[in-house]
Design a protein around this motif. Structure first.
Motif, PDB file in Angstrom:
ATOM      1  N   ALA A  99     -27.351  16.379  37.516  1.00 27.30           N
ATOM      2  CA  ALA A  99     -28.666  16.942  37.256  1.00 27.30           C
ATOM      3  C   ALA A  99     -28.994  17.989  38.315  1.00 27.30           C
ATOM      4  O   ALA A  99     -28.397  18.000  39.393  1.00 27.30           O
ATOM      5  N   PRO A 100     -29.940  18.894  38.024  1.00 30.59           N
ATOM      6  CA  PRO A 100     -30.324  19.888  39.027  1.00 30.59           C
ATOM      7  C   PRO A 100     -30.783  19.206  40.320  1.00 30.59           C
ATOM      8  O   PRO A 100     -31.680  18.362  40.298  1.00 30.59           O
ATOM      9  N   GLY A 101     -30.130  19.537  41.447  1.00 27.40           N
ATOM     10  CA  GLY A 101     -30.485  18.948  42.722  1.00 27.40           C
ATOM     11  C   GLY A 101     -30.014  17.523  42.900  1.00 27.40           C
ATOM     12  O   GLY A 101     -30.363  16.873  43.903  1.00 27.40           O
TER      13      GLY A 101
ATOM     14  N   GLU B 285     -35.331  17.991  33.780  1.00 28.79           N
ATOM     15  CA  GLU B 285     -35.020  19.072  32.846  1.00 28.79           C
ATOM     16  C   GLU B 285     -34.478  20.267  33.604  1.00 28.79           C
ATOM     17  O   GLU B 285     -34.677  20.409  34.813  1.00 28.79           O
ATOM     18  N   GLY B 286     -33.761  21.101  32.897  1.00 32.11           N
ATOM     19  CA  GLY B 286     -33.184  22.286  33.505  1.00 32.11           C
ATOM     20  C   GLY B 286     -31.703  22.405  33.221  1.00 32.11           C
ATOM     21  O   GLY B 286     -31.186  21.837  32.247  1.00 32.11           O
ATOM     22  N   ARG B 287     -30.996  23.131  34.059  1.00 28.38           N
ATOM     23  CA  ARG B 287     -29.567  23.392  33.874  1.00 28.38           C
ATOM     24  C   ARG B 287     -28.747  22.334  34.599  1.00 28.38           C
ATOM     25  O   ARG B 287     -28.736  22.266  35.842  1.00 28.38           O
ATOM     26  N   TRP B 288     -28.075  21.487  33.843  1.00 25.63           N
ATOM     27  CA  TRP B 288     -27.186  20.476  34.385  1.00 25.63           C
ATOM     28  C   TRP B 288     -25.777  21.058  34.500  1.00 25.63           C
ATOM     29  O   TRP B 288     -25.443  22.040  33.839  1.00 25.63           O
ATOM     30  N   SER B 289     -24.942  20.379  35.317  1.00 26.40           N
ATOM     31  CA  SER B 289     -23.553  20.814  35.487  1.00 26.40           C
ATOM     32  C   SER B 289     -22.604  19.730  35.000  1.00 26.40           C
ATOM     33  O   SER B 289     -22.960  18.540  34.974  1.00 26.40           O
ATOM     34  N   TYR B 290     -21.406  20.150  34.601  1.00 24.74           N
ATOM     35  CA  TYR B 290     -20.363  19.189  34.235  1.00 24.74           C
ATOM     36  C   TYR B 290     -19.034  19.664  34.805  1.00 24.74           C
ATOM     37  O   TYR B 290     -18.843  20.854  35.085  1.00 24.74           O
ATOM     38  N   ILE B 291     -18.110  18.727  34.957  1.00 28.20           N
ATOM     39  CA  ILE B 291     -16.748  19.069  35.360  1.00 28.20           C
ATOM     40  C   ILE B 291     -15.792  18.094  34.705  1.00 28.20           C
ATOM     41  O   ILE B 291     -16.033  16.880  34.700  1.00 28.20           O
ATOM     42  N   ALA B 292     -14.750  18.614  34.074  1.00 26.69           N
ATOM     43  CA  ALA B 292     -13.699  17.809  33.449  1.00 26.69           C
ATOM     44  C   ALA B 292     -12.407  18.036  34.248  1.00 26.69           C
ATOM     45  O   ALA B 292     -12.034  19.185  34.517  1.00 26.69           O
ATOM     46  N   VAL B 293     -11.732  16.947  34.634  1.00 28.26           N
ATOM     47  CA  VAL B 293     -10.532  17.040  35.458  1.00 28.26           C
ATOM     48  C   VAL B 293      -9.380  16.330  34.765  1.00 28.26           C
ATOM     49  O   VAL B 293      -9.524  15.176  34.335  1.00 28.26           O
ATOM     50  N   ALA B 294      -8.233  17.009  34.625  1.00 30.37           N
ATOM     51  CA  ALA B 294      -7.015  16.408  34.079  1.00 30.37           C
ATOM     52  C   ALA B 294      -6.021  16.243  35.230  1.00 30.37           C
ATOM     53  O   ALA B 294      -5.685  17.214  35.923  1.00 30.37           O
ATOM     54  N   HIS B 295      -5.560  15.007  35.478  1.00 25.71           N
ATOM     55  CA  HIS B 295      -4.624  14.713  36.556  1.00 25.71           C
ATOM     56  C   HIS B 295      -3.212  14.565  35.995  1.00 25.71           C
ATOM     57  O   HIS B 295      -2.993  13.842  35.019  1.00 25.71           O
ATOM     58  N   GLY B 296      -2.243  15.240  36.635  1.00 26.72           N
ATOM     59  CA  GLY B 296      -0.845  15.118  36.256  1.00 26.72           C
ATOM     60  C   GLY B 296      -0.032  14.470  37.360  1.00 26.72           C
ATOM     61  O   GLY B 296      -0.573  13.827  38.275  1.00 26.72           O
ATOM     62  N   GLU B 297       1.270  14.633  37.287  1.00 23.74           N
ATOM     63  CA  GLU B 297       2.140  14.056  38.303  1.00 23.74           C
ATOM     64  C   GLU B 297       2.136  14.901  39.579  1.00 23.74           C
ATOM     65  O   GLU B 297       1.738  16.065  39.571  1.00 23.74           O
ATOM     66  N   ASP B 298       2.573  14.296  40.655  1.00 22.65           N
ATOM     67  CA  ASP B 298       2.711  14.976  41.939  1.00 22.65           C
ATOM     68  C   ASP B 298       1.407  15.612  42.408  1.00 22.65           C
ATOM     69  O   ASP B 298       1.404  16.678  43.030  1.00 22.65           O
ATOM     70  N   GLY B 299       0.273  14.996  42.024  1.00 23.87           N
ATOM     71  CA  GLY B 299      -1.007  15.498  42.488  1.00 23.87           C
ATOM     72  C   GLY B 299      -1.512  16.739  41.797  1.00 23.87           C
ATOM     73  O   GLY B 299      -2.535  17.318  42.191  1.00 23.87           O
ATOM     74  N   LYS B 300      -0.818  17.176  40.754  1.00 19.02           N
ATOM     75  CA  LYS B 300      -1.264  18.362  40.025  1.00 19.02           C
ATOM     76  C   LYS B 300      -2.506  18.018  39.198  1.00 19.02           C
ATOM     77  O   LYS B 300      -2.632  16.915  38.679  1.00 19.02           O
ATOM     78  N   GLU B 301      -3.396  18.993  39.077  1.00 16.55           N
ATOM     79  CA  GLU B 301      -4.596  18.769  38.266  1.00 16.55           C
ATOM     80  C   GLU B 301      -5.130  20.100  37.749  1.00 16.55           C
ATOM     81  O   GLU B 301      -4.827  21.171  38.280  1.00 16.55           O
TER      82      GLU B 301
END
Length: 357
Positions: free
Chosen positions: A79-81, A112-128
């Motif tokens: 959420a904002p803040g 209310e306001g502009r929320w943020s999101y983040i999607a992370v895909a993790h692979g082998e050897d620490g790759k993402e």
């Protein structure tokens, strides 16, 4: 706005690698290609609905995204803040990729306001691989939905006293995708007679799924019409514009009559012509012949229903004369339907027997 980041793996090749045999170099190349193909990728982040509008009742939102080459995923919103909050994600097959879904319910307690999101895909050897962006949450605290009545119309106008008369219109509500028909709601029809200051409820109708309503009746007095929606919990009232309708009294119609009606010959042979005569007169400072259109009707013996045979026009003196073939015994008559000046009238009937020889 979407942002993407991907962790990079640097390969350091020593000088001794130059002395590898061709077969070893080929194996190393294949291994490197396989490692590159296995890099995790996250894409196609979608939020439904967007924006997320909370008007009172909680609203469920769905977050979806796809990945390839990922053994594990994370999805967080903020959420904002506020701080990042992880959401539980569930996988499903999606062709050669995996589709992930997370849900979250928003209510009036959320910012209310502009929320943020983040999607992370993790692979082998620490790759993402990551994809981030923003979405809007619109919390409308203590705010009712707007409504409006459009296209309100009363017709015909002017209208004759005692004639059929109707009103119609459409009720709309402000939804997530703009103004839309508001079905299943009661709209009242109000009338204020000329010279009065008081509105009277004269009818009501329940809107159809498109928000349309209508009401009909008999016109009695000149006055102004309007439609009103009373609103409800979380929904505002709405008033249509007004429409004034003048009710006119038709002039008094004078009497009319059909005289001297006769069908001949009698009896008549099957399939032969009958001749019909008579005269149409109207009361206008005495009885006078009248030029108009008159209908010829026949009722077969044993029947209770009159059948229209043809229309006949009188001459200037109101005289009537026409012919028609006779196939069955029965009664005949002339009928004048009337008009704005003179009342309708029917002649007496004349029975004719049809014979077969």
């Amino acid at each position: 706005m979407l942002q993407r980041t991907r962790a990079a793996v640097a390969l350091t090749v020593g000088v001794g690698a130059l002395a590898l045999a061709p077969s070893a170099m080929a194996a190393t190349t294949v291994s490197s290609v396989a490692a590159t193909a296995a890099d995790p990728v996250v894409s196609s982040v979608k939020i439904d609905p967007e924006p997320i509008v909370v008007t009172g009742s909680p609203v469920g939102a769905e977050f979806t995204f796809t990945t390839s080459g990922a053994g594990k995923v994370d999805f967080k919103i903020k959420a904002p803040g506020g701080d990042w909050t992880p959401l539980e994600v569930k996988p499903a097959p999606h062709g050669l990729e995996s589709k992930w879904t997370a849900t979250r319910t928003f209510d009036t307690k959320d910012r209310e306001g502009r929320w943020s999101y983040i999607a992370v895909a993790h692979g082998e050897d620490g790759k993402e691989d990551t994809e981030s962006g923003r979405f809007t949450v619109d919390v409308r605290r203590h705010r009712s939905l707007d409504t409006r009545i459009t296209g309100f119309d009363a017709r015909p106008e002017p209208v004759r006293k005692g004639a059929e008369f109707g009103v119609h219109g459409r009720l709309l509500v402000e939804g997530r995708h703009g103004w839309q028909g508001y079905g299943g709601r009661t709209v009242d029809i109000l009338f204020r007679a000329d010279g009065s200051s008081r509105w009277e409820k004269v009818g009501s109708d329940r809107t159809d799924r498109f928000g349309r309503f209508s009401e009909s009746g008999t016109a009695e007095r000149s006055g102004t019409w309007r439609a009103v929606f009373g609103g409800g919990r979380g929904v505002d009232r709405a008033f249509s514009g007004t429409d004034h309708v003048r009710v006119v009294t038709p002039p008094r119609r004078e009497d009319s009559r059909i005289v001297g009606f006769n069908a001949s010959p009698e009896p008549v042979r099957h399939g032969r012509y009958l001749t019909f005569t008579g005269g149409l007169q109207v009361e206008h400072s005495g009885w006078k012949g009248y030029r108009a259109e008159v209908g010829l009707y026949f009722k077969p013996t044993g029947s209770s229903r009159w059948q229209h045979v043809k229309n006949v026009s009188t001459d200037r003196s109101g005289h009537l004369r026409t012919k028609a073939k006779a196939y069955r015994s029965g009664h005949w008559k002339f009928v004048f339907d009337g008009n704005d000046d003179f009342r309708p009238v029917s002649s007496g009937s004349d029975y004719v027997r049809v014979i077969r020889h």
